[in-house]
Design an enzyme around this catalytic site. Structure first.
Site, mmCIF file in Angstrom:
data_model
loop_
_atom_site.group_PDB
_atom_site.id
_atom_site.type_symbol
_atom_site.label_atom_id
_atom_site.label_comp_id
_atom_site.label_asym_id
_atom_site.label_seq_id
_atom_site.Cartn_x
_atom_site.Cartn_y
_atom_site.Cartn_z
ATOM 1 N N SER A 121 44.466 42.866 -21.725
ATOM 2 C CA SER A 121 43.347 43.274 -20.766
ATOM 3 C C SER A 121 42.472 42.262 -20.398
ATOM 4 O O SER A 121 41.379 42.466 -19.588
ATOM 5 C CB SER A 121 42.358 44.181 -21.637
ATOM 6 O OG SER A 121 42.810 45.443 -21.570
ATOM 7 N N LYS B 28 31.623 42.771 -20.609
ATOM 8 C CA LYS B 28 32.598 43.900 -20.475
ATOM 9 C C LYS B 28 31.885 44.879 -21.338
ATOM 10 O O LYS B 28 31.091 44.535 -22.407
ATOM 11 C CB LYS B 28 33.917 43.674 -21.140
ATOM 12 C CG LYS B 28 34.563 45.095 -21.252
ATOM 13 C CD LYS B 28 36.303 44.591 -21.795
ATOM 14 C CE LYS B 28 37.208 45.519 -21.696
ATOM 15 N NZ LYS B 28 38.368 45.243 -22.112
ATOM 16 N N SER C 287 42.212 46.412 -19.218
ATOM 17 C CA SER C 287 40.951 47.274 -19.046
ATOM 18 C C SER C 287 39.772 46.344 -18.859
ATOM 19 O O SER C 287 38.694 47.133 -18.345
ATOM 20 C CB SER C 287 40.713 48.087 -20.604
ATOM 21 O OG SER C 287 40.525 46.858 -21.560
HETATM 22 N N1 GLN Z 1 47.097 48.152 -21.381
HETATM 23 C C1 GLN Z 1 46.787 48.068 -22.777
HETATM 24 C C2 GLN Z 1 46.589 49.127 -23.485
HETATM 25 O O1 GLN Z 1 46.281 50.101 -22.609
HETATM 26 C C3 GLN Z 1 45.914 46.854 -23.409
HETATM 27 C C4 GLN Z 1 44.696 47.052 -23.300
HETATM 28 C C5 GLN Z 1 43.677 46.089 -23.783
HETATM 29 O O2 GLN Z 1 44.161 44.766 -23.991
HETATM 30 N N2 GLN Z 1 42.520 46.547 -24.183
HETATM 31 O O3 GLN Z 1 46.502 49.251 -24.465
#
Ligand code: GLN
Length: 449
Positions: free
Chosen positions: A137, A38, A113
């Site tokens: 994410s 990532k 994400s």
């Molecule tokens: N969707 C969640 C957020 O937008 C989690 C994102 C993540 O785990 N990086 O904060």
């Protein structure tokens, strides 16, 4: 067809490394295994953007510990994958470099994400990938793309070289088709690191050995109240998943998690508060984008942030700054922290009578690109089942549990702290009985190893 050609359609990658193509793979536990990273993980001299214009030209002067460990394990590092800007989002649509598509349906999001990592694994472009999980994410994109993803306990994996989002929530973890592959990848990246003082100072168990033990006799908790509002198909899928566990000799036990509904508001207060603090460093001075032609330092900083950061990131910085402001700190941030303690107590109590806890990963399968981007709140609601693991620091895994109208669905398991092995054990034996994790979307590359 090369992976680059295949990626024209999916846009899972932001960068392809030449190193992987040139170097023969080393020897070690992941010898020859191709891995995607990532793009919020620093690799010396590689572009590392975190999906943001702010870091479009950033090349870090050092490498994340997890990446060093992968190199030492003989893995082939293919490149960097797309993500929501600074990992803020649930669809990968917040990337400054354009969205990633779901290989099961190109009109749909891969989740986020870590959407690029999930799509790359699902499409067979790499054997495994690293994601990061602050509120879901790793697990939510794993569910949307039909693969397995594990968020380790807080402190299990070094975060040295990870671009910070919410420092009390962030963890790096493995994504792969099977739980067995997640175990191999976790074994390499986990364990103490002198460069990260938040990393737990105790050696890791042998995850593959823990995984191999028959789960017969384990007690798996679930709370019917948590699934009563799901639509009928999602509920049936979840209950069918529980039945597989019963067939394995696992005992299903009803337990109550009375405060779970408060986890989403608590998460979005704490995550935005921490983000507002972590992202203060992108000021056009130390590194990152700097606006041209400003007259003084103050306007240079605000214009650099105006130009370099996207809409969702700005929204979160403002929300977080508000929640931390002296007049509102007690009403929002302090309350959210108290709720976090209550949630952890709920789980401690549940784990007095069960060995692990099952819940859905998401309320629905992958949604359409654009469907939720105009309504941040509906986007946040897709994290309703995942954020609690980050608030409590507990490990959680999502594994494939079937398909609805051709779209993958995931089942999530949580366990007491440091019990990643138990999550892998349950998921692995589920995967011995089912073949959902072996399904490939049309156009996927066949597995190489
Ligand atoms: N969707 C969640 C957020 O937008 C989690 C994102 C993540 O785990 N990086 O904060």
């Amino acid at each position: 067809m090369t992976i680059q050609d295949q990626d024209q359609e999916l846009h899972a990658f932001l960068y392809f490394s030449e190193e992987a193509a040139l170097e023969p793979s080393g020897s070690g536990p992941l010898s020859g295994v191709s891995i995607a990273l990532k793009d919020n993980l620093c690799v010396k001299d590689w572009p590392t953007t975190a999906g943001s214009r702010m870091l479009a030209n950033f090349r870090p002067p050092y490498t994340a510990t997890v990446v060093e460990r992968l190199r030492a394990s003989g893995a082939r590092l293919l490149g960097k994958t797309n993500l929501d800007e600074f990992a803020m989002g649930s669809s990968t649509e917040n990337s400054a470099f354009g969205p990633t598509r779901n290989p099961w349906d190109l009109e749909r999001v891969p989740g986020g994400s870590s959407g690029g990592s999930a799509a790359a694994v699902a499409a067979g472009m790499c054997d495994m990938a690293l994601g990061t999980d602050t509120g879901g994410s790793i697990r939510q994109p794993a569910a949307f793309c039909g693969i397995t993803g594990l968020k380790p306990s807080y402190g299990r994996v070094s975060r040295y070289g990870l671009i910070a989002y919410g420092s009390s929530l962030d963890q790096i973890g493995p994504m792969a088709y099977s739980a067995a592959d997640c175990a191999r990848l976790l074994q390499v990246i986990a364990g103490p690191d002198p460069l990260d003082s938040t990393c737990y100072q105790v050696a890791c168990p042998d995850f593959a050995a823990e995984m191999a033990v028959e789960p017969k006799g384990l007690r798996l908790g679930w709370d019917p109240a948590l699934v009563k509002d799901l639509n009928a198909e999602m509920r049936e899928n979840f209950e069918a998943g529980l039945q597989v566990y019963r067939d394995l000799g696992v005992q299903l036990v009803e337990v109550s998690l009375p405060h779970l509904e408060y986890s989403l508001p608590a998460y979005y207060l704490i995550a935005t508060a921490e983000a507002s603090s972590n992202l203060a460093r992108y000021d056009g001075v130390r590194y990152g984008h700097r606006a041209e032609g400003a007259r003084d330092v103050g306007s240079m900083m605000s214009r650099s942030r105006e130009e370099g950061l996207g809409t969702e990131v700005k929204r979160r910085i403002m929300l977080g700054t508000y929640a931390l402001s002296s007049g509102y700190y007690d009403a929002y941030y302090a309350q959210a922290q108290k709720m976090r303690t209550v949630l952890r107590q709920d789980f401690d109590q549940a784990f007095a009578s069960v060995d692990a806890f099952a819940l859905p990963t998401t309320p629905a399968p992958a949604f359409k690109i654009g469907e939720k981007s105009a309504d941040p709140l509906s986007m946040y609601l897709s994290d309703v089942y995942t954020v609690v693991a980050n608030l409590t620091g507990l490990p959680a895994i999502s594994h494939p549990s079937g398909f609805l109208a051709g779209l993958p669905v995931g089942l999530q398991l949580m366990a007491p702290v440091w019990q990643e092995g138990r999550l892998l054990q349950l998921s692995h034996h589920f995967q011995q009985r089912t073949s959902y994790h072996q399904m490939r979307p049309q156009g996927a590359r066949p597995a190489e190893v």
